[in-house]
Scaffold this active site. Structure first.
Site: not given
Length: 470
Positions: A264, A276, A309-310, A338, A410
Site C-alpha cells: 500500500h 508502513d 489501505e489505512e 506491508d 502509526h
C-alpha cells in the site's frame, strides 16, 4: 569500415542487453540498499512538503502516486503497461481534538480515524463515569461489563485493549454516554493511532485517547468518591473523496497467468509512513526496475500500489471486488509486502493451506540469510484479504507493528530513522528472487480455491496489523 564495425558492435550489445534472460540471481543482485533508501527519502520528502503525511485523500498521497507513475509510465513505458484505478472512499479528518481534565488543564490526547465530532465550539463537558477493567476479555467490550452503569449524560472512562474500540464506543452509546475518554493500555505518550472503520460513521460517540497515567489517576479519584468533570472537544468531518490504485505489469508474459505483488502506497495522517508502508512500496519500485531489464519469462508480473489501505483496505478490496471470475482465475499468486523494514524486526511469512511454494520459498531465502524466519497466519489486517477471500494462493512478508518491533507504528516518528535497512534489503531481495522464480515457472503452485471463507468485498472496519483497532 571501422565506424560501421563499431556501430554493429554497439547495436549488437544493445540487442544482447535487451534480450538478457531473467534469472532469480540477477533480480536478487539488482536490489541494493542505496536505491531502496532513495525512494524512502523521496516519500519522506513528499510527506514533509504536504503536511507531514501521505494519507489517502490528502495531497501527500497524490504526490506519492505521481512519484510511482513518473517511473512506471515515463521511464519504463517500453517494458511496462501502467494504469491508474480510481475509486471513492469515505474520508475523515480531525481538525482539532483536546481534552480538559478535571483540574481544568488540557491533557495529552489523540484522535482516531473516523472519529465522531462533538458540538463545536463548546465540546462536551460532563461528569466522568468509570467502567471496570478487564484486561483478559477487554474492558468495556461486552454487555455484562456495563451492568449497573448508568452513563446517561456522562463521559465514560474506558481502558483500551483486546477488543475493537468501536465495540466499546457502541456499548457506551447504548448506555447513554455522550462520549468516551479512552486511556491507553501502555504507559507514556507514545500512543498508536487506530481506525474505527468507515462502516461505523454515525454509529459511535466521540472519543479521545489519553495516557495510561491520566486514566489510572482519574480512576483512583473516582473510586475515592470524587466527582470529576471533563471536557471533550472533537472537530472532525467526513466526506467522499477519490483515491487511486497504481497498477503496472510487464508487457512480457502470459496474460492468463499473472503473478501479483502488492504494497500500500498510503500512510496514516499522523506521520510520513516510511515503514508502513513506504518499505513495501520502495521494494516494489526496485523490483519493477529490475524486471524491466530482462526477457524470457513465461508468466506476467503485476505490481500494485494500493490506495486507502489505512482507511480499511479500501483500494485492494475495490480491486478484488471488480475482478470477474475469469480475471480472478488469471491471478495465479499474490504476494503482500506491508511493513517489511521494522526497526526491531521479526521475519514473519504469511502462510495458509493454499500458500504452497510461495511461502516456503520466502521462508527459505530469509533463513539462508541468517534471519529467523517464522510462519504467520493471515488475518484481516492487510491487503492480502481480498485475494485470500477469492481463494487465490497468497503469501508475503511482515516484520511487525507496534512495540517492540515498531514503536513508531502509526506515529509521526515513522520516518527515515524508523527502518532496519538490513531487514528491508533482505526482504526486498527475497521478494524479488521469488517473483522471478514464479515469472519463469509456476511449478508446485496450488490452484485457486473457490471456497471463500469471509466476505471481504466492501468491508472497511479492520483490525490493522497489530493494535490498530484495539
Amino acid at each position: 569500415m571501422k565506424l560501421h564495425a563499431a556501430l554493429a558492435v554497439s547495436i549488437g550489445a544493445v540487442a544482447c542487453l535487451a534480450n538478457d534472460p531473467l534469472t532469480p540471481d540477477k533480480v536478487e543482485a539488482d536490489i541494493n540498499t542505496q536505491e531502496l533508501q532513495r525512494n524512502l527519502w523521496n516519500f519522506n520528502h513528499i510527506a514533509n512538503k504536504n503536511g507531514g503525511n501521505r494519507a489517502a485523500g490528502l495531497p501527500g498521497y497524490k504526490a506519492s502516486v505521481d512519484y510511482v507513475l513518473e517511473r512506471a509510465q515515463k521511464r519504463f513505458y517500453k517494458q511496462m503497461d501502467t494504469w491508474v484505478q480510481p475509486f471513492n472512499h469515505t474520508f475523515e479528518q480531525t481538525r482539532e481534538i483536546w481534552v480538559r481534565g478535571p483540574d481544568g488543564n488540557k491533557v495529552y490526547a489523540i484522535t482516531l480515524l473516523y472519529n465522531t465530532a462533538t458540538p463545536v465550539p463548546e465540546g462536551i463537558t460532563a461528569p466522568l463515569i468509570d467502567t471496570p477493567v478487564d484486561d483478559a476479555r477487554g474492558s468495556g467490550c461486552f454487555e455484562d461489563q456495563w451492568a449497573g452503569i448508568d452513563a446517561t449524560g456522562k463521559l465514560a472512562l474506558v481502558k483500551r485493549g483486546t477488543c475493537a474500540i468501536s465495540d466499546k464506543l457502541k456499548l457506551a452509546r447504548a448506555h447513554g454516554a455522550l462520549g468516551v475518554i479512552l486511556y491507553n493500555q501502555s504507559p507514556g505518550e507514545n500512543i498508536g493511532g487506530a481506525t474505527l472503520g468507515a462502516d461505523n460513521v454515525g454509529k459511535l460517540v466521540p472519543v479521545a485517547v489519553t495516557t495510561l497515567e491520566n486514566g489510572q489517576a482519574w480512576k483512583a479519584r473516582l473510586a475515592a468518591g470524587e466527582v470529576l468533570t471533563v471536557t471533550l472537544y472533537v472537530d472532525a468531518f467526513v466526506e467522499q473523496r477519490e483515491s487511486w490504485n497504481v497498477i503496472s505489469e510487464t508487457k512480457e508474459g502470459d496474460p492468463d497467468s499473472v503473478v501479483v505483488l502488492g504494497a500500500h502506497l498510503d500512510g496514516v495522517q499522523a506521520g510520513p509512513g516510511i515503514n508502513d508502508d513506504g518499505s513495501g512500496s520502495t521494494a516494489l519500485l526496485e523490483l519493477m526496475g529490475s524486471f524491466k531489464k530482462y526477457r524470457g519469462f513465461k508468466n506476467k508480473v503485476r505490481f500494485c500500489w494500493w490506495g486507502a489501505e489505512e482507511n480499511g483496505l479500501i483500494g485492494s478490496l475495490y480491486y478484488t471486488s471488480q475482478l470477474s471470475e475469469t480475471e480472478a482465475d488469471r491471478i495465479k499468486y499474490y504476494f503482500n509486502y506491508d511493513m517489511i523494514g521494522s526497526p526491531f524486526p521479526i521475519y514473519s511469512v504469511y502462510k495458509n493451506e493454499n500458500s504452497g511454494v510461495g511461502a516456503s520459498a520466502l521462508f527459505d531465502y530469509i533463513n539462508s540469510q541468517g534471519k529467523p524466519a517464522e510462519y504467520g497466519e493471515f488475518g484481516s489486517d492487510s491487503d492480502y484479504v481480498g485475494f485470500v477471500d477469492l481463494g487465490i494462493p497468497s503469501s508475503g512478508i511482515f516484520t511487525g507493528a507496534g512495540a517492540p518491533t515498531d514503536p513508531c507504528y502509526h506515529l509521526k516518528c515513522d520516518n527515515l530513522d524508523n527502518i532496519d535497512y538490513d531487514a528491508l534489503t533482505i526482504n526486498a531481495k527475497a521478494a524479488g528472487r521469488v517473483a522471478a522464480q514464479f515469472a519463469l515457472s509456476l511449478e508446485g503452485v496450488p490452484t485457486r480455491s473457490k471456497k471463500v471463507t469471509r466476505d471481504s468485498r466492501g468491508r472497511t472496519n479492520k483490525p490493522l496489523k497489530g493494535n490498530n483497532v484495539v
